[in-house]
Scaffold this motif. Structure first.
Motif, PDB file in Angstrom:
ATOM      1  N   SER A 272      12.481   3.352   0.400  1.00 58.06           N
ATOM      2  CA  SER A 272      11.150   2.861   0.047  1.00 58.06           C
ATOM      3  C   SER A 272      11.024   1.402   0.491  1.00 58.06           C
ATOM      4  O   SER A 272      11.977   0.634   0.412  1.00 58.06           O
ATOM      5  CB  SER A 272      10.908   2.980  -1.455  1.00 58.06           C
ATOM      6  N   THR A 273       9.835   1.042   0.979  1.00 61.24           N
ATOM      7  CA  THR A 273       9.559  -0.315   1.438  1.00 61.24           C
ATOM      8  C   THR A 273       8.362  -0.845   0.660  1.00 61.24           C
ATOM      9  O   THR A 273       7.347  -0.158   0.534  1.00 61.24           O
ATOM     10  CB  THR A 273       9.234  -0.325   2.944  1.00 61.24           C
ATOM     11  N   VAL A 274       8.470  -2.059   0.124  1.00 59.59           N
ATOM     12  CA  VAL A 274       7.391  -2.665  -0.651  1.00 59.59           C
ATOM     13  C   VAL A 274       6.969  -3.968   0.033  1.00 59.59           C
ATOM     14  O   VAL A 274       7.813  -4.798   0.382  1.00 59.59           O
ATOM     15  CB  VAL A 274       7.823  -2.945  -2.104  1.00 59.59           C
ATOM     16  N   ARG A 275       5.664  -4.125   0.242  1.00 62.33           N
ATOM     17  CA  ARG A 275       5.125  -5.336   0.857  1.00 62.33           C
ATOM     18  C   ARG A 275       3.911  -5.828   0.066  1.00 62.33           C
ATOM     19  O   ARG A 275       3.131  -5.030  -0.462  1.00 62.33           O
ATOM     20  CB  ARG A 275       4.688  -5.069   2.305  1.00 62.33           C
ATOM     21  N   LYS A 276       3.750  -7.147  -0.004  1.00 66.37           N
ATOM     22  CA  LYS A 276       2.545  -7.715  -0.604  1.00 66.37           C
ATOM     23  C   LYS A 276       1.436  -7.697   0.436  1.00 66.37           C
ATOM     24  O   LYS A 276       1.632  -8.100   1.586  1.00 66.37           O
ATOM     25  CB  LYS A 276       2.805  -9.144  -1.076  1.00 66.37           C
ATOM     26  N   PRO A 283      -5.152  -9.178  -3.920  1.00 70.86           N
ATOM     27  CA  PRO A 283      -3.733  -8.933  -3.657  1.00 70.86           C
ATOM     28  C   PRO A 283      -3.239  -7.658  -4.348  1.00 70.86           C
ATOM     29  O   PRO A 283      -3.703  -7.300  -5.431  1.00 70.86           O
ATOM     30  CB  PRO A 283      -3.061 -10.164  -4.274  1.00 70.86           C
ATOM     31  N   PHE A 284      -2.310  -7.004  -3.716  1.00 73.39           N
ATOM     32  CA  PHE A 284      -1.633  -5.864  -4.346  1.00 73.39           C
ATOM     33  C   PHE A 284      -0.323  -5.602  -3.623  1.00 73.39           C
ATOM     34  O   PHE A 284      -0.086  -6.125  -2.520  1.00 73.39           O
ATOM     35  CB  PHE A 284      -2.527  -4.614  -4.350  1.00 73.39           C
ATOM     36  N   LEU A 285       0.538  -4.818  -4.261  1.00 79.15           N
ATOM     37  CA  LEU A 285       1.819  -4.437  -3.663  1.00 79.15           C
ATOM     38  C   LEU A 285       1.702  -3.023  -3.125  1.00 79.15           C
ATOM     39  O   LEU A 285       1.284  -2.111  -3.835  1.00 79.15           O
ATOM     40  CB  LEU A 285       2.939  -4.507  -4.702  1.00 79.15           C
ATOM     41  N   LEU A 286       2.066  -2.841  -1.869  1.00 82.10           N
ATOM     42  CA  LEU A 286       1.972  -1.539  -1.205  1.00 82.10           C
ATOM     43  C   LEU A 286       3.370  -1.031  -0.893  1.00 82.10           C
ATOM     44  O   LEU A 286       4.181  -1.747  -0.301  1.00 82.10           O
ATOM     45  CB  LEU A 286       1.156  -1.659   0.083  1.00 82.10           C
ATOM     46  N   SER A 287       3.675   0.198  -1.314  1.00 82.13           N
ATOM     47  CA  SER A 287       5.007   0.767  -1.054  1.00 82.13           C
ATOM     48  C   SER A 287       4.893   2.048  -0.239  1.00 82.13           C
ATOM     49  O   SER A 287       3.997   2.864  -0.454  1.00 82.13           O
ATOM     50  CB  SER A 287       5.738   1.056  -2.374  1.00 82.13           C
ATOM     51  N   ASP A 288       5.798   2.178   0.705  1.00 76.60           N
ATOM     52  CA  ASP A 288       5.922   3.387   1.524  1.00 76.60           C
ATOM     53  C   ASP A 288       7.092   4.186   0.970  1.00 76.60           C
ATOM     54  O   ASP A 288       8.194   3.655   0.819  1.00 76.60           O
ATOM     55  CB  ASP A 288       6.162   3.009   2.991  1.00 76.60           C
ATOM     56  N   THR A 289       6.861   5.447   0.642  1.00 78.93           N
ATOM     57  CA  THR A 289       7.889   6.240  -0.040  1.00 78.93           C
ATOM     58  C   THR A 289       8.310   7.434   0.804  1.00 78.93           C
ATOM     59  O   THR A 289       7.653   7.785   1.789  1.00 78.93           O
ATOM     60  CB  THR A 289       7.379   6.739  -1.402  1.00 78.93           C
ATOM     61  N   VAL A 290       9.390   8.066   0.397  1.00 77.58           N
ATOM     62  CA  VAL A 290       9.911   9.232   1.108  1.00 77.58           C
ATOM     63  C   VAL A 290       8.898  10.368   1.045  1.00 77.58           C
ATOM     64  O   VAL A 290       8.222  10.578   0.043  1.00 77.58           O
ATOM     65  CB  VAL A 290      11.266   9.675   0.498  1.00 77.58           C
TER      66      VAL A 290
END
Length: 448
Positions: A272-276, A283-290
């Motif tokens: 998983s990758t998390v980016r602001k 603003p928000f945090l965006l995550s890419d998941t499996v």
């Protein structure tokens, strides 16, 4: 000068080396690197695919499932040379397929020199042993194939540990009867007489000890992840979810300007990758998941608990769908069912249909043959599930009415409707912030 002999690889015999997993374990879990990630594909192999669908399953659906299995095999590094299908009320308890079909597969394997046979279902330990004894090649079921792909994709310490745990959990029930020397026991000798301990018991103990160790290590890694997530409190969290290979990582890169690995293969993203992200001062945090998949092994869901926590703790889910896939509605159902399994189905969701550039309303009318065991009778297009698809405009109107909520159709590769996606995300995220809290954020608008 004596000819130097090469050491034997993948031997099922192991004399005196009692501190590692052995036998078939050595073949399944051949060490890939020092970080304890295992890659079972060392060279290009040729594979035969086998499916045993229910008799009522449509040929078109069987074809789609085999296409997905072939894509999995190719992602793992194998070249598919043949597909076999046998329709049964239920799989044979001994060899999964019937005796006649097994002979067909055996004859083809011997003639073609195929190196493995891949089944589109999980095999029991006894079926695995019986098939290996009959076909004399490597037998791979769906779970092992998916776990192998995860092993090749895992990069972070957490993902590698999760994959290794899934591998050992897969291996443990399959240790029985995998060696030819299990009647030999340790013990005996001066002051050591007694029943001793069989090789199989020792190997089970080694595997169980390793599983326990990996679970403890995952607990420590999970504590670190929880600490990181706590530091993000006060920010709305958005998670990209969806079936595998729908374009989540490409969308992640577009929205966050990250450099997440994206490839037209299954499970390109395991970590998983998390980016602001800041869109229009929001603003928000965006995550890419499996990505999820049909028949995703339960042990992988269990092992990837800490990774899936990014989904469970998200405030908004962006469900990405490959609209160009003939079975996109089934994919939606698979994802929704998996979200229910991980207790994340009740979260606010934005439905994003991707790959509109590849959508072809006439694609379903095409017929593809070439499967051993498929029904040969001519059936009408509707019965085969080959009727042409509606237009994109019709689909948009249908889903807008069905969900009573905005949906969006995009092409991440062509960047079509990406601005509309950003605007919709801003509205969704902004609505999740309390009005008074949102006013406290002093964020410089992201440069265009």
């Amino acid at each position: 000068m004596a000819k130097e002999s090469k050491p034997r690889q993948n031997s099922t015999r192991h004399h005196g080396n009692f501190d590692t997993v052995k036998g078939r374990a050595g073949r399944i879990l051949a060490k890939g690197n020092k970080d304890a990630t295992y890659d079972t594909t060392s060279e290009t192999e040729t594979a035969v695919l086998v499916a045993v669908p229910e008799k009522r399953q449509l040929n078109a659906r069987t074809q789609e499932y085999l296409d997905e299995l072939a894509f999995l095999a190719e992602t793992a590094g194998a070249t598919v040379t043949k597909r076999f299908v046998q329709r049964l009320d239920k799989p044979d308890i001994r060899t999964f397929v019937g005796e006649g079909k097994l002979e067909e597969i055996k004859a083809y394997v011997q003639h073609s020199g195929a190196s493995m046979v891949i089944f589109d279902d999980d095999l029991s330990p006894s079926q695995l042993r019986n098939l290996e004894a009959e076909l004399k090649v490597k037998i791979v079921d769906r779970s092992l194939l998916i776990i192998d792909i995860f092993a090749s994709r895992a990069k972070s310490a957490t993902a590698q540990t999760q994959v290794e745990l899934a591998q050992y959990q897969y291996l443990l029930p399959r240790l029985t009867g995998l060696w030819t020397h299990l009647d030999k026991q340790r013990g005996g000798g001066v002051a050591q007489r007694g029943p001793g301990e069989t090789e199989i018991e020792t190997d089970r103990r080694v595997v169980r000890d390793r599983i326990s160790f990996l679970k403890e290590r995952l607990k420590d890694l999970d504590k670190q992840s929880q600490t990181q997530r706590k530091s993000r409190t006060g920010m709305v969290r958005v998670a990209l979810v969806g079936y595998t290979n729908v374009g989540k990582s490409t969308i992640m890169n577009l929205l966050s300007r990250a450099e997440v690995f994206a490839e037209n293969k299954l499970f390109a993203t395991v970590d998983s990758t998390v980016r602001k992200v800041v869109l229009d001062t929001v603003p928000f945090l965006l995550s890419d998941t499996v990505g999820f998949i049909r028949k995703l092994p339960t042990r992988l869901i269990e092992s990837f608990k800490s990774t899936l926590d990014e989904i469970r703790e998200a405030d908004l889910l962006v469900h990405v769908v490959d609209i160009s896939h003939p079975s996109f509605e089934e994919h939606i159902a698979v994802v929704n069912e998996t979200l229910k399994d991980i207790q994340a189905a009740d979260k606010p969701m934005l439905l994003v249909f991707n790959k509109i550039d590849q959508y072809n309303p006439e694609a379903e009318a095409e017929h593809h043959g070439g499967f051993e065991g498929m029904n040969s009778e001519d059936e009408d297009a509707e019965e085969q599930g080959l009727a042409s698809r509606p237009s994109l405009e019709q689909l948009k109107a249908t889903y807008m009415a069905k969900l009573h909520d905005p949906v969006i159709f995009i092409s991440a590769t062509d960047r079509e409707n990406i601005d509309e996606l950003r605007d919709l995300l801003v509205r969704k995220v902004k609505a999740l912030y309390p009005a008074d809290r949102f006013a406290d954020y002093s964020v410089v608008k992201e440069d265009e």
